[in-house]
Design a protein around this motif. Sequence first.
Motif, PDB file in Angstrom:
ATOM      1  N   ARG A  26      56.169  -5.677  -5.429  1.00  0.00           N
ATOM      2  CA  ARG A  26      55.987  -6.136  -6.529  1.00  0.00           C
ATOM      3  C   ARG A  26      57.150  -7.301  -6.883  1.00  0.00           C
ATOM      4  O   ARG A  26      58.322  -7.371  -6.138  1.00  0.00           O
ATOM      5  CB  ARG A  26      56.658  -4.937  -7.733  1.00  0.00           C
ATOM      6  CG  ARG A  26      55.862  -3.734  -7.515  1.00  0.00           C
ATOM      7  CD  ARG A  26      54.285  -3.955  -7.806  1.00  0.00           C
ATOM      8  NE  ARG A  26      53.512  -2.987  -7.688  1.00  0.00           N
ATOM      9  CZ  ARG A  26      52.486  -3.070  -7.496  1.00  0.00           C
ATOM     10  NH1 ARG A  26      51.554  -3.873  -7.380  1.00  0.00           N
ATOM     11  NH2 ARG A  26      51.755  -1.661  -7.315  1.00  0.00           N
ATOM     12  N   PRO A  27      56.796  -8.267  -7.763  1.00  0.00           N
ATOM     13  CA  PRO A  27      57.583  -9.543  -7.994  1.00  0.00           C
ATOM     14  C   PRO A  27      58.932  -9.253  -8.269  1.00  0.00           C
ATOM     15  O   PRO A  27      60.019  -9.677  -7.691  1.00  0.00           O
ATOM     16  CB  PRO A  27      56.952 -10.285  -9.001  1.00  0.00           C
ATOM     17  CG  PRO A  27      55.631  -9.853  -8.881  1.00  0.00           C
ATOM     18  CD  PRO A  27      55.462  -8.507  -8.543  1.00  0.00           C
ATOM     19  N   ILE A  61      59.147 -13.267   2.452  1.00  0.00           N
ATOM     20  CA  ILE A  61      58.815 -13.738   1.044  1.00  0.00           C
ATOM     21  C   ILE A  61      60.188 -13.731   0.407  1.00  0.00           C
ATOM     22  O   ILE A  61      61.234 -13.003   0.670  1.00  0.00           O
ATOM     23  CB  ILE A  61      58.183 -12.289   0.465  1.00  0.00           C
ATOM     24  CG1 ILE A  61      56.816 -11.966   1.202  1.00  0.00           C
ATOM     25  CG2 ILE A  61      57.664 -12.842  -1.139  1.00  0.00           C
ATOM     26  CD1 ILE A  61      56.016 -10.980   0.249  1.00  0.00           C
ATOM     27  N   ARG A  63      61.882 -14.911  -3.502  1.00  0.00           N
ATOM     28  CA  ARG A  63      61.967 -15.437  -5.061  1.00  0.00           C
ATOM     29  C   ARG A  63      63.255 -16.016  -5.245  1.00  0.00           C
ATOM     30  O   ARG A  63      64.309 -15.230  -5.408  1.00  0.00           O
ATOM     31  CB  ARG A  63      61.795 -14.027  -5.921  1.00  0.00           C
ATOM     32  CG  ARG A  63      61.468 -14.759  -7.232  1.00  0.00           C
ATOM     33  CD  ARG A  63      61.370 -13.386  -8.202  1.00  0.00           C
ATOM     34  NE  ARG A  63      60.989 -13.797  -9.679  1.00  0.00           N
ATOM     35  CZ  ARG A  63      60.299 -12.986 -10.329  1.00  0.00           C
ATOM     36  NH1 ARG A  63      60.174 -11.777 -10.097  1.00  0.00           N
ATOM     37  NH2 ARG A  63      60.236 -13.477 -11.593  1.00  0.00           N
ATOM     38  N   THR A  78      52.915 -21.529  -4.589  1.00  0.00           N
ATOM     39  CA  THR A  78      54.102 -20.441  -4.850  1.00  0.00           C
ATOM     40  C   THR A  78      53.556 -19.823  -6.258  1.00  0.00           C
ATOM     41  O   THR A  78      52.562 -20.216  -6.856  1.00  0.00           O
ATOM     42  CB  THR A  78      55.098 -21.291  -5.137  1.00  0.00           C
ATOM     43  OG1 THR A  78      55.184 -21.849  -6.481  1.00  0.00           O
ATOM     44  CG2 THR A  78      55.860 -22.093  -3.995  1.00  0.00           C
ATOM     45  N   VAL A  79      54.086 -18.657  -6.579  1.00  0.00           N
ATOM     46  CA  VAL A  79      54.038 -18.058  -7.821  1.00  0.00           C
ATOM     47  C   VAL A  79      54.978 -18.633  -8.990  1.00  0.00           C
ATOM     48  O   VAL A  79      56.388 -18.279  -8.539  1.00  0.00           O
ATOM     49  CB  VAL A  79      54.068 -16.582  -7.685  1.00  0.00           C
ATOM     50  CG1 VAL A  79      54.067 -16.049  -9.333  1.00  0.00           C
ATOM     51  CG2 VAL A  79      52.844 -15.896  -6.872  1.00  0.00           C
ATOM     52  N   ILE A  83      58.131 -17.582  -6.414  1.00  0.00           N
ATOM     53  CA  ILE A  83      57.995 -16.898  -5.386  1.00  0.00           C
ATOM     54  C   ILE A  83      57.149 -17.783  -4.066  1.00  0.00           C
ATOM     55  O   ILE A  83      56.220 -18.202  -4.352  1.00  0.00           O
ATOM     56  CB  ILE A  83      56.906 -15.556  -5.664  1.00  0.00           C
ATOM     57  CG1 ILE A  83      57.735 -14.790  -6.708  1.00  0.00           C
ATOM     58  CG2 ILE A  83      56.651 -14.772  -4.440  1.00  0.00           C
ATOM     59  CD1 ILE A  83      56.930 -13.606  -7.249  1.00  0.00           C
ATOM     60  N   VAL A 138      50.051 -18.104  -2.075  1.00  0.00           N
ATOM     61  CA  VAL A 138      49.931 -17.014  -2.636  1.00  0.00           C
ATOM     62  C   VAL A 138      49.949 -16.842  -4.262  1.00  0.00           C
ATOM     63  O   VAL A 138      50.326 -18.026  -4.875  1.00  0.00           O
ATOM     64  CB  VAL A 138      51.472 -16.074  -2.358  1.00  0.00           C
ATOM     65  CG1 VAL A 138      52.591 -16.951  -3.167  1.00  0.00           C
ATOM     66  CG2 VAL A 138      51.372 -14.753  -2.855  1.00  0.00           C
ATOM     67  N   ARG A 139      49.379 -15.815  -4.892  1.00  0.00           N
ATOM     68  CA  ARG A 139      49.146 -15.797  -6.355  1.00  0.00           C
ATOM     69  C   ARG A 139      49.378 -14.385  -6.854  1.00  0.00           C
ATOM     70  O   ARG A 139      49.240 -13.549  -5.960  1.00  0.00           O
ATOM     71  CB  ARG A 139      47.774 -16.385  -6.841  1.00  0.00           C
ATOM     72  CG  ARG A 139      46.513 -15.647  -6.237  1.00  0.00           C
ATOM     73  CD  ARG A 139      45.343 -16.571  -6.533  1.00  0.00           C
ATOM     74  NE  ARG A 139      44.358 -16.176  -5.478  1.00  0.00           N
ATOM     75  CZ  ARG A 139      43.422 -15.152  -5.755  1.00  0.00           C
ATOM     76  NH1 ARG A 139      43.609 -14.450  -6.762  1.00  0.00           N
ATOM     77  NH2 ARG A 139      42.648 -14.946  -4.547  1.00  0.00           N
ATOM     78  N   LEU A 140      49.543 -14.393  -8.034  1.00  0.00           N
ATOM     79  CA  LEU A 140      49.922 -12.862  -8.767  1.00  0.00           C
ATOM     80  C   LEU A 140      48.428 -12.533  -9.211  1.00  0.00           C
ATOM     81  O   LEU A 140      47.846 -13.253  -9.970  1.00  0.00           O
ATOM     82  CB  LEU A 140      50.849 -13.028  -9.756  1.00  0.00           C
ATOM     83  CG  LEU A 140      51.599 -11.943 -10.093  1.00  0.00           C
ATOM     84  CD1 LEU A 140      52.149 -11.054  -9.008  1.00  0.00           C
ATOM     85  CD2 LEU A 140      52.612 -12.137 -11.197  1.00  0.00           C
ATOM     86  N   ASN A 144      50.240  -7.387  -8.239  1.00  0.00           N
ATOM     87  CA  ASN A 144      50.022  -7.770  -6.709  1.00  0.00           C
ATOM     88  C   ASN A 144      50.109  -8.994  -6.285  1.00  0.00           C
ATOM     89  O   ASN A 144      49.779  -9.952  -7.041  1.00  0.00           O
ATOM     90  CB  ASN A 144      48.709  -7.181  -6.107  1.00  0.00           C
ATOM     91  CG  ASN A 144      48.383  -5.617  -6.300  1.00  0.00           C
ATOM     92  OD1 ASN A 144      49.652  -4.834  -6.065  1.00  0.00           O
ATOM     93  ND2 ASN A 144      47.548  -5.127  -6.326  1.00  0.00           N
ATOM     94  N   LEU A 145      50.633  -9.293  -5.095  1.00  0.00           N
ATOM     95  CA  LEU A 145      50.903 -10.533  -4.467  1.00  0.00           C
ATOM     96  C   LEU A 145      49.803 -10.637  -3.668  1.00  0.00           C
ATOM     97  O   LEU A 145      49.460  -9.793  -2.825  1.00  0.00           O
ATOM     98  CB  LEU A 145      52.079 -10.801  -3.819  1.00  0.00           C
ATOM     99  CG  LEU A 145      53.502 -10.796  -4.749  1.00  0.00           C
ATOM    100  CD1 LEU A 145      54.639 -10.815  -3.849  1.00  0.00           C
ATOM    101  CD2 LEU A 145      53.463 -12.386  -5.280  1.00  0.00           C
TER     102      LEU A 145
END
Length: 168
Positions: A26-27, A61, A63, A78-79, A83, A138-140, A144-145
């Motif tokens: 989880r972020p 990973i 953040r 990135t997110v 992230i 990566v995306r959200l 979920n990543l």
Amino acid sequence: TRDKMPPVKGDILVHALETKEGQPIRPSELSDELVRAWPMGKDENGNNVIRKGDPNNILAIYRFPKGQLQEPTNMEATVDGEIVVYSDVCTHAGCSVSDNDKRPGTMNCPCHSGQYDPKQGCKVIGGPPPRPLAQLPVRLEGENLVVGDFFLQHPYPFSEEAWEARKE
Ligand code: FES
């Protein structure tokens, strides 16, 4: 077999840490300390498969607070510019890279002291590695990543040619 396949677009990133293995990351669990992850996809029957059959699939990973990620990090991959995901496999000879406690904010390879800067696209800042740790888009999706695409550079142990072929 699918547990040995490198990350595939649409895979979910899950914890690699033994006590949490397979749990989606989880972020809110992420920070400027490295979290190791596996990509998780589906097998031919639609069951989850953690792609840990090849140790070179291990991912790192982070953040970072907004504004800390810099060039040459690919921000679109990135997110929210916070992230970022990299291959966790040293481009020198394939060891798993860790946070560098002696030099906070950087990464250190335990094998021959290769150093990387995860805020700057994991560029090499010391030691023998020939190239950066490859960034994985990566995306959200919900909480979920999710893997957005294949690696942006060639990860260990891919040759540049093998990586080019894989991208298609
Ligand atoms: Fe990482 Fe040699 S394997 S520095």
